[in-house]
Motif scaffolding. Structure first.
Motif, PDB file in Angstrom:
ATOM      1  N   PRO A 121       0.821  -1.216   0.000  1.00  0.00           N
ATOM      2  CA  PRO A 121       0.000   0.000   0.000  1.00  0.00           C
ATOM      3  C   PRO A 121       0.856   1.267   0.000  1.00  0.00           C
ATOM      4  O   PRO A 121       1.898   1.320   0.645  1.00  0.00           O
ATOM      5  CB  PRO A 121      -0.794  -0.110   1.305  1.00  0.00           C
ATOM      6  CG  PRO A 121      -0.745  -1.558   1.684  1.00  0.00           C
ATOM      7  CD  PRO A 121       0.561  -2.068   1.183  1.00  0.00           C
ATOM      8  N   MET A 122       0.391   2.280  -0.732  1.00  0.00           N
ATOM      9  CA  MET A 122       1.102   3.551  -0.758  1.00  0.00           C
ATOM     10  C   MET A 122       0.117   4.714  -0.815  1.00  0.00           C
ATOM     11  O   MET A 122      -0.835   4.698  -1.598  1.00  0.00           O
ATOM     12  CB  MET A 122       2.059   3.630  -1.944  1.00  0.00           C
ATOM     13  CG  MET A 122       2.888   4.913  -1.953  1.00  0.00           C
ATOM     14  SD  MET A 122       4.242   4.940  -3.173  1.00  0.00           S
ATOM     15  CE  MET A 122       5.322   3.640  -2.578  1.00  0.00           C
ATOM     16  N   LEU A 123       0.368   5.716   0.039  1.00  0.00           N
ATOM     17  CA  LEU A 123      -0.379   6.971   0.024  1.00  0.00           C
ATOM     18  C   LEU A 123       0.474   8.015  -0.681  1.00  0.00           C
ATOM     19  O   LEU A 123       1.625   8.248  -0.297  1.00  0.00           O
ATOM     20  CB  LEU A 123      -0.701   7.409   1.462  1.00  0.00           C
ATOM     21  CG  LEU A 123      -1.282   8.820   1.644  1.00  0.00           C
ATOM     22  CD1 LEU A 123      -2.618   8.957   0.913  1.00  0.00           C
ATOM     23  CD2 LEU A 123      -1.448   9.141   3.129  1.00  0.00           C
ATOM     24  N   PHE A 124      -0.094   8.638  -1.705  1.00  0.00           N
ATOM     25  CA  PHE A 124       0.575   9.703  -2.450  1.00  0.00           C
ATOM     26  C   PHE A 124      -0.028  11.047  -2.047  1.00  0.00           C
ATOM     27  O   PHE A 124      -1.248  11.216  -2.074  1.00  0.00           O
ATOM     28  CB  PHE A 124       0.383   9.509  -3.960  1.00  0.00           C
ATOM     29  CG  PHE A 124       0.979   8.249  -4.516  1.00  0.00           C
ATOM     30  CD1 PHE A 124       2.231   8.259  -5.114  1.00  0.00           C
ATOM     31  CD2 PHE A 124       0.281   7.044  -4.458  1.00  0.00           C
ATOM     32  CE1 PHE A 124       2.784   7.093  -5.649  1.00  0.00           C
ATOM     33  CE2 PHE A 124       0.821   5.876  -4.990  1.00  0.00           C
ATOM     34  CZ  PHE A 124       2.078   5.895  -5.579  1.00  0.00           C
ATOM     35  N   ILE A 125       0.845  11.998  -1.681  1.00  0.00           N
ATOM     36  CA  ILE A 125       0.424  13.344  -1.309  1.00  0.00           C
ATOM     37  C   ILE A 125       1.181  14.337  -2.185  1.00  0.00           C
ATOM     38  O   ILE A 125       2.385  14.186  -2.401  1.00  0.00           O
ATOM     39  CB  ILE A 125       0.726  13.634   0.181  1.00  0.00           C
ATOM     40  CG1 ILE A 125       0.020  12.612   1.078  1.00  0.00           C
ATOM     41  CG2 ILE A 125       0.301  15.056   0.551  1.00  0.00           C
ATOM     42  CD1 ILE A 125       0.437  12.696   2.550  1.00  0.00           C
ATOM     43  N   HIS A 126       0.490  15.354  -2.682  1.00  0.00           N
ATOM     44  CA  HIS A 126       1.165  16.358  -3.511  1.00  0.00           C
ATOM     45  C   HIS A 126       0.408  17.674  -3.437  1.00  0.00           C
ATOM     46  O   HIS A 126      -0.824  17.695  -3.426  1.00  0.00           O
ATOM     47  CB  HIS A 126       1.237  15.904  -4.969  1.00  0.00           C
ATOM     48  CG  HIS A 126       2.502  16.292  -5.663  1.00  0.00           C
ATOM     49  ND1 HIS A 126       3.528  15.408  -5.912  1.00  0.00           N
ATOM     50  CD2 HIS A 126       2.926  17.495  -6.156  1.00  0.00           C
ATOM     51  CE1 HIS A 126       4.526  16.031  -6.551  1.00  0.00           C
ATOM     52  NE2 HIS A 126       4.174  17.311  -6.702  1.00  0.00           N
TER      53      HIS A 126
END
Length: 312
Positions: free
Chosen positions: A250-255
């Motif tokens: 699992p990966m959370l991407f924030i930008h």
């Protein structure tokens, strides 16, 4: 005779062009890859009370830290890190990766966030930065192998039941994504990346255009070749997108929606590339590496919910 003079003149022109390219490449290698003061990076170390993350950063300055060291995965460099155990004993640990010409101290606010969530916190200085040895910046590529070693060190310290999360911002976000594509121990449960680039060549090409109005070819390719000779990697090899294609965790991407340093469009390429469970949060109004400061409560909530779902 005229033909001979023409050939000699052409050779001279070619030599001058090659020499100019090499000189330009060496200059930009110094700017982009050699550690040191960078005019385009803020080196502000004083924490102002007007800073929305003042309390978090102040906490990190004052909290007791353990000093960890190890040898790098390549080059036999001495790497250092700060380790802050959780207030209550736990097997959950976060590995935090800092940004370009940053250091562990620059990630203090994030350490506070994860510490409040009940995690042990490990903050390494990447090679060539902070107090770690090295004469080049790895942009996450050699650093991914160093972080594999830090992960093993965490497991040795906290036990086989360890549950590890990796988190990073900017270059640290790219390092996180690049690490995700490696063969990692089962104790690594999830990743959170904030404003990491899609690849080193793409980011440096973008900056060449933005900062110097220069095309990528041939200058970036020359700098990449110099980097291969001096630092052991080509820019094109250091790809977050290619590494994410091997990730199933699992990966959370924030930008930030207003990120013009690592353009926001890159996060969509990264998000599409990963093969594991994923979430994407675009932070309205946030500039580069400012998502936490722009929306601190929402930032904490997004990370909390994500980790509650995937790290039990």
């Amino acid at each position: 005779m005229k033909r001979k003079h023409w050939i000699i003149g052409l050779i001279i022109i070619v030599v001058i062009l090659i020499g100019g390219l090499l000189a330009g490449g060496l200059y930009f290698y110094q700017m982009a890859v050699v550690p040191g003061h960078k005019s385009f990076i803020s080196n502000q170390t004083v924490i102002k009370k007007s800073d929305p993350l003042y309390h978090q950063k102040k906490w990190f300055q004052q909290v007791h830290k353990q000093h960890w060291t190890m040898k790098s995965a390549t080059d036999d460099l001495k790497l250092v890190a700060d380790y802050v155990p959780a207030q209550t004993k736990t097997n959950r640990t976060v590995l935090i990766a800092h940004g370009f010409m940053g250091n562990k101290e620059s990630m203090g606010a994030y350490a506070y966030l994860f510490h409040r969530l009940g995690y042990n916190v490990l903050l390494p200085d990447a090679r060539g930065q902070g107090h770690s040895q090295g004469d080049y910046i790895g942009y996450g590529w050699p650093d991914r192998l160093d972080d594999k070693k830090w992960i093993k060190k965490i497991i040795a310290a906290t036990g086989q039941q360890s549950k590890i999360v990796m988190f990073g911002v900017s270059m640290g976000g790219a390092t996180t994504m690049m690490t995700s594509g490696e063969k990692l121990p089962s104790q690594v449960k999830a990743f959170v990346e904030d404003c990491g680039y899609s690849g080193v060549k793409q980011e440096i090409s973008y900056q060449a255009k933005e900062m110097y109005n220069l095309p990528s070819f041939p200058l970036v390719d020359v700098v990449s070749l110099i980097t291969r000779v001096r630092a052991g990697y080509f820019f094109g090899s250091a790809s977050s997108v290619q590494q994410l294609a091997h990730n199933k965790r699992p990966m959370l991407f924030i930008h930030g929606a207003k990120d013009t340093f690592v353009p926001t469009k890159m996060v969509y390429q990264n998000y599409k590339a990963t093969k594991g469970p994923k979430q994407l949060w675009i932070v309205k109004g946030a500039q580069h590496a400012k998502s936490y400061a722009t929306a601190p409560d929402a930032y904490r909530q997004h990370i909390t919910k994500f980790l509650q779902r995937y790290v039990h």
